[in-house]
Design an enzyme around this catalytic site. Structure first.
Site, PDB file in Angstrom:
ATOM      1  N   GLN A   9      42.078  37.021  49.491  1.00 43.60           N
ATOM      2  CA  GLN A   9      40.982  37.471  50.348  1.00 43.60           C
ATOM      3  C   GLN A   9      40.656  36.414  51.393  1.00 43.60           C
ATOM      4  O   GLN A   9      40.649  35.227  51.099  1.00 43.60           O
ATOM      5  CB  GLN A   9      39.757  37.728  49.459  1.00 43.60           C
ATOM      6  N   SER A  86      44.789  33.795  44.007  1.00 45.36           N
ATOM      7  CA  SER A  86      43.749  34.728  43.570  1.00 45.36           C
ATOM      8  C   SER A  86      44.264  36.170  43.631  1.00 45.36           C
ATOM      9  O   SER A  86      45.187  36.527  42.896  1.00 45.36           O
ATOM     10  CB  SER A  86      42.492  34.521  44.429  1.00 45.36           C
ATOM     11  N   LEU A  87      43.706  36.994  44.517  1.00 45.69           N
ATOM     12  CA  LEU A  87      44.175  38.368  44.706  1.00 45.69           C
ATOM     13  C   LEU A  87      45.691  38.419  44.904  1.00 45.69           C
ATOM     14  O   LEU A  87      46.374  39.347  44.461  1.00 45.69           O
ATOM     15  CB  LEU A  87      43.472  38.958  45.935  1.00 45.69           C
ATOM     16  N   ARG A 111      39.620  45.959  40.674  1.00 44.75           N
ATOM     17  CA  ARG A 111      39.173  44.561  40.719  1.00 44.75           C
ATOM     18  C   ARG A 111      38.111  44.382  41.799  1.00 44.75           C
ATOM     19  O   ARG A 111      37.080  43.741  41.586  1.00 44.75           O
ATOM     20  CB  ARG A 111      40.383  43.674  40.996  1.00 44.75           C
ATOM     21  N   HIS A 194      35.723  33.459  40.632  1.00 44.84           N
ATOM     22  CA  HIS A 194      36.395  32.476  39.771  1.00 44.84           C
ATOM     23  C   HIS A 194      35.409  31.538  39.071  1.00 44.84           C
ATOM     24  O   HIS A 194      35.586  30.330  39.031  1.00 44.84           O
ATOM     25  CB  HIS A 194      37.448  31.687  40.574  1.00 44.84           C
ATOM     26  N   GLN A 243      41.861  35.178  34.936  1.00 44.92           N
ATOM     27  CA  GLN A 243      41.789  34.662  36.314  1.00 44.92           C
ATOM     28  C   GLN A 243      40.416  34.836  36.967  1.00 44.92           C
ATOM     29  O   GLN A 243      39.955  33.973  37.708  1.00 44.92           O
ATOM     30  CB  GLN A 243      42.864  35.360  37.166  1.00 44.92           C
TER      31      GLN A 243
END
Length: 290
Positions: A9, A86-87, A111, A194, A243
């Site tokens: 992102q 991440s993503l 998500r 996170h 995660q």
């Protein structure tokens, strides 16, 4: 060995993916399939929407995922190892064959929704800290009483993102500056990604991940939670669930990939953020965009 990496992102931009859609029949098919799965024409927002429209979490995450994956699937690539920020880990899983396109897109959409809800339950934010040692940032986060603040993204040496309650981040930014940080500035994000404040999203996503079929990937995927390579579907699932409430160990992932033989990193997706981070982690390493 060739490592392929996938952004998260923040990499989105107006007009993203339009050239792919118009120039490649397979890409067009995949984009149209995505519109169908999501139940709205995300392509209209990606190709013609404003930066503000693209910033909505339920749009941003699928948009970045689609751009990355469709670019990779319509190119002739053969990765020896993959990782995603991440993503971007979901993009890496599709390209390595651990997840199919449709299932991954459904999980990414889930998500995004779950994270949005978690942000509404726990108003919170993130901040970028530049110019301090990781250990010092961790020490300051741990010293803040009555508020939650944790290290969230280890992006490269001297660049760490922290997550926490709004008040906690405000206090942390002041303390970071006092400790000599070049900058400590809140980021324009909707929540403390996170971090433990994403627990409601983790629970929701865990159920969806457990109900999805994962396969053994064609190459190792270096996962965010511990920067280690995995190929066993059960391990990959567990790490993907963890995660959301764990830090993204990007610095450590890149270092581990280099230690295991990566000589070239190719970024698949919008922007060049990861190429810049790889260079800051290890200057001699060759980087490229797809």
């Amino acid at each position: 060995m060739n490592a392929y990496v996938f952004p998260g992102q923040g990499a989105q931009f107006p007009g993203m993916g339009k050239d792919l859609y118009e120039g490649n029949e397979k890409a067009k098919e995949l984009f149209e399939k995505a519109n169908e799965i999501l139940g709205f024409r995300i392509t209209d927002i990606m190709f013609e929407g404003t930066a503000e429209e693209l910033k909505q979490t339920n749009v941003t995450q699928p948009a970045v995922f689609l751009h990355s994956v469709i670019l990779a699937l319509t190119s002739d690539i053969n990765p020896d190892m993959v990782a995603g920020h991440s993503l971007g880990e979901f993009s890496a899983l599709v390209v390595s064959g651990a997840l199919n396109f449709e299932d991954a897109l459904r999980l990414v959409s889930k998500r995004a929704e779950a994270m949005q809800k978690a942000c509404e339950i726990n108003p919170s934010t993130m901040a970028a800290v530049l110019g301090l040692e990781d250990a010092k940032v961790e020490e300051i986060c741990a010293s803040i009483e009555d508020e939650l603040v944790v290290a969230a993204n280890y992006n490269c040496p001297g660049q760490l993102v922290i997550s926490g309650s709004n008040k906690g981040i405000e206090i942390a930014c002041e303390k970071m500056k006092e400790a000599g940080a070049k900058r400590a500035l809140p980021l324009p994000v909707g929540g403390a990604f996170h971090s433990p404040l994403m627990e409601p999203a983790r629970e929701e996503l865990a159920a969806a991940i457990e109900g999805t079929t994962f396969s053994t990937p064609s190459c190792p995927i270096y996962q965010n939670v511990n920067a280690q390579p995995f190929t066993a579907p059960e391990d990959i699932k567990a790490n993907l669930i963890a995660q959301l409430t764990s830090p993204v160990r990007w610095t450590q992932s890149v270092q581990a990939m280099i230690a295991d033989g990566a000589v070239k990193f190719t970024e698949c997706g919008p922007g060049k953020v990861l190429q810049g981070l790889v260079k800051k982690i290890n200057r001699p390493t060759e980087v490229a965009g797809l």
